[in-house]
Write a protein that holds these residues in place. Structure first.
Motif, short mmCIF file in Angstrom:
data_model
loop_
_atom_site.label_atom_id
_atom_site.label_comp_id
_atom_site.label_asym_id
_atom_site.label_seq_id
_atom_site.Cartn_x
_atom_site.Cartn_y
_atom_site.Cartn_z
N MET A 279 -10.66 -7.03 4.14
CA MET A 279 -9.78 -7.71 3.18
C MET A 279 -8.39 -7.11 3.26
O MET A 279 -8.20 -5.90 3.18
CB MET A 279 -10.32 -7.57 1.75
CG MET A 279 -9.49 -8.30 0.72
SD MET A 279 -10.23 -8.20 -0.93
CE MET A 279 -9.06 -9.15 -1.88
N SER A 280 -7.39 -7.96 3.44
CA SER A 280 -6.00 -7.50 3.51
C SER A 280 -5.41 -7.39 2.11
O SER A 280 -5.89 -8.01 1.17
CB SER A 280 -5.17 -8.49 4.34
OG SER A 280 -5.69 -8.63 5.64
N LYS A 281 -4.39 -6.60 1.99
CA LYS A 281 -3.67 -6.50 0.72
C LYS A 281 -2.96 -7.82 0.42
O LYS A 281 -3.01 -8.33 -0.70
CB LYS A 281 -2.65 -5.35 0.79
CG LYS A 281 -1.94 -5.09 -0.52
CD LYS A 281 -2.88 -4.47 -1.54
CE LYS A 281 -2.15 -4.02 -2.78
NZ LYS A 281 -3.08 -3.44 -3.78
N THR B 120 2.27 -2.81 5.70
CA THR B 120 1.67 -3.30 6.94
C THR B 120 0.28 -3.89 6.77
O THR B 120 -0.27 -4.46 7.72
CB THR B 120 1.59 -2.16 7.97
OG1 THR B 120 0.81 -1.08 7.43
CG2 THR B 120 2.98 -1.64 8.31
N ASP B 121 -0.29 -3.76 5.57
CA ASP B 121 -1.64 -4.26 5.32
C ASP B 121 -1.57 -5.74 4.91
O ASP B 121 -1.68 -6.08 3.74
CB ASP B 121 -2.32 -3.42 4.24
CG ASP B 121 -3.77 -3.84 4.01
OD1 ASP B 121 -4.32 -4.58 4.85
OD2 ASP B 121 -4.35 -3.42 2.99
N PHE B 122 -1.38 -6.59 5.90
CA PHE B 122 -1.28 -8.03 5.61
C PHE B 122 -1.86 -8.83 6.77
O PHE B 122 -2.04 -8.33 7.88
CB PHE B 122 0.18 -8.44 5.36
CG PHE B 122 1.11 -8.20 6.53
CD1 PHE B 122 1.13 -9.05 7.63
CD2 PHE B 122 1.98 -7.12 6.52
CE1 PHE B 122 1.98 -8.82 8.70
CE2 PHE B 122 2.84 -6.88 7.59
CZ PHE B 122 2.84 -7.74 8.69
N GLU B 123 -2.14 -10.10 6.49
CA GLU B 123 -2.47 -11.08 7.52
C GLU B 123 -1.45 -12.21 7.42
O GLU B 123 -0.92 -12.48 6.33
CB GLU B 123 -3.88 -11.62 7.33
CG GLU B 123 -4.09 -12.37 6.02
CD GLU B 123 -5.45 -13.06 5.94
OE1 GLU B 123 -6.15 -13.15 6.97
OE2 GLU B 123 -5.80 -13.55 4.83
N VAL B 124 -1.15 -12.83 8.54
CA VAL B 124 -0.20 -13.95 8.58
C VAL B 124 -0.94 -15.19 9.04
O VAL B 124 -1.49 -15.21 10.16
CB VAL B 124 0.98 -13.66 9.53
CG1 VAL B 124 1.98 -14.81 9.48
CG2 VAL B 124 1.66 -12.35 9.18
N GLU C 244 -5.67 -9.97 -1.26
CA GLU C 244 -5.70 -9.85 -2.71
C GLU C 244 -4.52 -10.59 -3.33
O GLU C 244 -4.63 -11.18 -4.41
CB GLU C 244 -5.64 -8.36 -3.10
CG GLU C 244 -5.65 -8.10 -4.59
CD GLU C 244 -5.54 -6.62 -4.91
OE1 GLU C 244 -5.56 -6.28 -6.13
OE2 GLU C 244 -5.41 -5.80 -3.97
N TYR C 245 -3.39 -10.57 -2.63
CA TYR C 245 -2.18 -11.26 -3.06
C TYR C 245 -1.77 -12.27 -1.98
O TYR C 245 -2.08 -12.08 -0.79
CB TYR C 245 -1.03 -10.28 -3.29
CG TYR C 245 -1.36 -9.15 -4.24
CD1 TYR C 245 -2.12 -9.36 -5.38
CD2 TYR C 245 -0.89 -7.86 -3.99
CE1 TYR C 245 -2.42 -8.33 -6.25
CE2 TYR C 245 -1.16 -6.81 -4.86
CZ TYR C 245 -1.94 -7.04 -5.98
OH TYR C 245 -2.24 -6.01 -6.85
#
Length: 319
Positions: free
Chosen positions: A1-3, A30-34, A81-82
């Motif tokens: 799960m990404s932030k 840096t904890d994200f997905e695009v 999460e966001y």
């Protein structure tokens, strides 16, 4: 799960999309997905995306269904999460995700956190216009009174993923589905705002927001939808909502130098809500219309360009 899940709807957007995605990959958080939602493009986006080596970036293709459907597809596919939305022609400052995520982490009542926005032109140069506001906390009454949101553009807010579980997805039948969503969020959650310019909002001839007649229909639909669910004792606020709408459309008309349409919208605004004459931004509108009518569009452009240059210099001194 990404932030954070970053959702980028894209329809034939390759002119600006690489710069947009680069601004995401340069984020300090840096904890994200695009998720790039290819909404039926025909401009080589699939080939371009196949060359991206960053595993956080994923292209999802669908038939052309519009921005609302593309955003909804991203929400359904999201693991963060966001959620932060980013139009395919806009740009983020490097600390955008970090500062907004911190706001949501520290304020459990906040469902949407906004940021200040600077306008840029087709060449990514600042126009001198910066949209700022201090609306935070329980903004429901303020948002409902004007039937609009302080959120400047679709690329500025970050939203808790759980908000969409509670409120549902974007309304695909609405022309201004983003404003509709921001109002819906305000009915159940608090707003937060990072009081820094973290978003660069690109202005160019193909911006949807320049279609005044479609925007008029969309906002009328939204105003009526919103007031249908409100207590009868505050229905007297509806004329104020319409008055502010017509002022907004009048300013949009000035972007195309159509002072006759701008004057028409200005008259409609006054007829619906005469108290507008006490507002400075309403009086400035009359001045702008008078300049075009008496001196011509070229002189108006010169005056506006001078004002923008002053704003750019002042902005440079404060950043």
């Amino acid at each position: 799960m990404s932030k954070v899940t970053v959702i980028i709807p894209a329809y034939n957007a390759m002119k600006y999309l690489p710069e947009t995605v680069e601004s995401v990959l340069n984020q300090t958080l840096t904890d994200f997905e695009v998720l790039i939602i290819n909404d039926g493009s025909s401009d080589g986006i699939v080939e371009w995306a196949s060359q991206i080596t960053d595993s956080r970036v994923r292209l999802i293709s669908q038939e052309n269904q519009g921005t609302a459907a593309a955003r909804n597809k991203g929400i359904v596919e999201s693991k963060g999460e966001y959620i932060a939305f980013l139009d395919a022609d806009d740009i983020w400052e490097p600390t955008k995700l970090e500062k907004q995520a911190q706001c949501l982490d520290n304020n459990p009542l906040v469902g949407l956190v906004d940021a200040w926005t600077a306008f840029i032109d087709e060449n990514s140069k600042p126009t001198g216009i910066v949209m700022t506001h201090n609306s935070e906390g329980d903004v429901y009454k303020k948002v409902v009174e004007v039937c609009d949101s302080t959120v400047c553009c679709g690329s500025s807010p970050m939203i808790r993923r759980s908000c969409f579980d509670t409120l549902g997805l974007f309304d695909r039948e609405s022309y201004i589905e983003d404003v509709d969503m921001w109002i819906r969020i305000a009915t159940c959650y608090h707003y937060g705002v990072v009081k820094e310019v973290l978003v660069k909002y690109r202005q160019h001839p193909s911006n949807k927001s320049k279609d005044c007649e479609s925007m008029l229909r969309g906002f009328r639909q939204l105003i009526e939808k919103t007031y249908r669910s409100l207590p009868t004792e505050i229905l007297h606020l509806r004329p104020r909502s319409y008055g502010r709408l017509y002022v907004y459309l009048a300013w949009k008309s000035m972007d195309t130098k159509d002072y006759k349409q701008g004057f028409h919208y200005t008259q409609q605004a006054f007829a619906l809500y005469p108290q507008l004459i006490f507002q400075l931004w309403y009086l400035r509108l009359y001045v702008a219309i008078a300049i075009i009518r008496l001196l011509g569009p070229q002189k108006y452009d010169q005056i506006r360009s001078f004002n923008h240059n002053i704003r750019r210099r002042l902005l440079a001194l404060t950043t």
